[in-house]
Design a protein around this motif. Structure first.
Motif, short mmCIF file in Angstrom:
data_model
loop_
_atom_site.label_atom_id
_atom_site.label_comp_id
_atom_site.label_asym_id
_atom_site.label_seq_id
_atom_site.Cartn_x
_atom_site.Cartn_y
_atom_site.Cartn_z
N LEU A 117 0.85 -1.20 0.00
CA LEU A 117 0.00 0.00 0.00
C LEU A 117 0.88 1.24 0.00
O LEU A 117 1.84 1.33 0.77
CB LEU A 117 -0.90 -0.01 1.24
CG LEU A 117 -1.87 1.16 1.39
CD1 LEU A 117 -2.97 1.06 0.35
CD2 LEU A 117 -2.47 1.18 2.80
N ARG A 128 -0.04 6.49 3.26
CA ARG A 128 -1.40 7.00 3.40
C ARG A 128 -1.50 8.51 3.23
O ARG A 128 -2.58 9.03 2.93
CB ARG A 128 -1.97 6.57 4.76
CG ARG A 128 -2.17 5.05 4.87
CD ARG A 128 -2.76 4.67 6.22
NE ARG A 128 -2.83 3.22 6.40
CZ ARG A 128 -3.86 2.45 6.03
NH1 ARG A 128 -4.90 3.01 5.46
NH2 ARG A 128 -3.84 1.15 6.23
N VAL A 147 -2.85 6.42 -3.26
CA VAL A 147 -3.68 5.38 -2.64
C VAL A 147 -4.90 5.12 -3.51
O VAL A 147 -5.29 3.97 -3.74
CB VAL A 147 -4.10 5.78 -1.22
CG1 VAL A 147 -5.15 4.81 -0.68
CG2 VAL A 147 -2.89 5.81 -0.29
N LEU A 169 -10.19 -2.45 -0.60
CA LEU A 169 -9.14 -3.46 -0.46
C LEU A 169 -9.66 -4.70 0.25
O LEU A 169 -8.93 -5.68 0.38
CB LEU A 169 -7.93 -2.90 0.28
CG LEU A 169 -7.10 -1.86 -0.47
CD1 LEU A 169 -5.84 -1.53 0.32
CD2 LEU A 169 -6.73 -2.35 -1.87
N ASP A 171 -8.84 6.05 4.02
CA ASP A 171 -7.78 5.11 4.37
C ASP A 171 -7.27 5.31 5.79
O ASP A 171 -6.30 4.69 6.20
CB ASP A 171 -6.62 5.20 3.38
CG ASP A 171 -5.92 6.55 3.40
OD1 ASP A 171 -6.43 7.49 4.06
OD2 ASP A 171 -4.86 6.68 2.76
#
Length: 220
Positions: A49, A52, A58, A129, A201
């Motif tokens: 990932l 953030r 993202v 996700l 996120d």
């Protein structure tokens, strides 16, 4: 003796059926999601990932690793006319590792969402996700913002002739089963023209990303 033979035959048939069912349950799918088609659910293949704090990256990441999303439209069904109407659609923004950021769809006029879009092309797409192994691996609930998900809003339109091959390749390489769907359903390629983006996120509310920021991301 005849009764014993019939009993033995039934027992053998049951054993064969049980072994076949077990094989179906544990073997990978032949369509997108099976190991032969770049399955993002394999821990070894899912890219890490992005940071953030880089919300645009993202967003592009979630779009690219997503095989499906929930598309919300405005219903034209008489029983729920004018109300939100959501459906799960397969999608792709490009071959694994080469995403464009554009969510492409393979649609049919027989789908209720398509009927809605014919009257009102505005739609909102959510991808998460939770469809990968990321959230389970880290113990994140699908609703938790830590299980990153994004919301894209815009209009859904048919792709033009110049974009047809790109949409077809993007979808069929990740959803090969689509090639076998009945031609009588008049399938066509479409895309979401993104106007607004929200990224969830982390706790504290959504992050807003502009389409320009989203498309300026270089996917690695």
């Amino acid at each position: 003796m005849a009764g014993l033979a019939r009993g033995s035959a039934r027992a053998l048939l049951a054993a064969l059926l049980a072994s076949t069912l077990l094989a179906l349950l544990v073997s990978p799918a032949r369509g997108r999601g099976g190991r032969d088609h770049g399955d993002w659910d394999e821990a070894s293949l899912l890219p890490p990932l992005p940071p953030r704090e880089d919300a645009a990256r993202v967003a592009r990441f979630v779009t690219h690793v997503s095989d499906w999303g929930a598309l919300a439209t405005i219903s034209t069904l008489e029983a729920v006319r004018g109300r939100p109407f959501a459906d799960v659609l397969s999608l792709s923004d490009g071959p694994p590792g080469a995403g464009s950021g554009v969510p492409y769809f393979y649609l049919s006029p027989l789908q209720l969402s398509v009927r809605n879009l014919q009257e009102n092309p505005y739609a909102t797409l959510t991808m998460t996700l939770a469809q990968t192994n990321f959230c389970k691996k880290h113990g994140f609930d699908p609703q938790s913002p830590l299980c990153a998900h994004i919301i894209l809003s815009g209009t859904v339109t048919k792709v033009n002739e110049t974009e047809m091959d790109i949409a077809k390749h993007s979808l069929f390489i990740r959803h090969p089963e689509m090639k076998t769907w009945p031609s009588s359903h008049n399938w066509f390629f479409a895309k979401l023209n993104i106007t607004n983006i929200w990224v969830l996120d982390y706790f504290g509310g959504p992050k807003i990303v502009t389409p320009e920021e989203y498309y300026n991301v270089t996917v690695q």
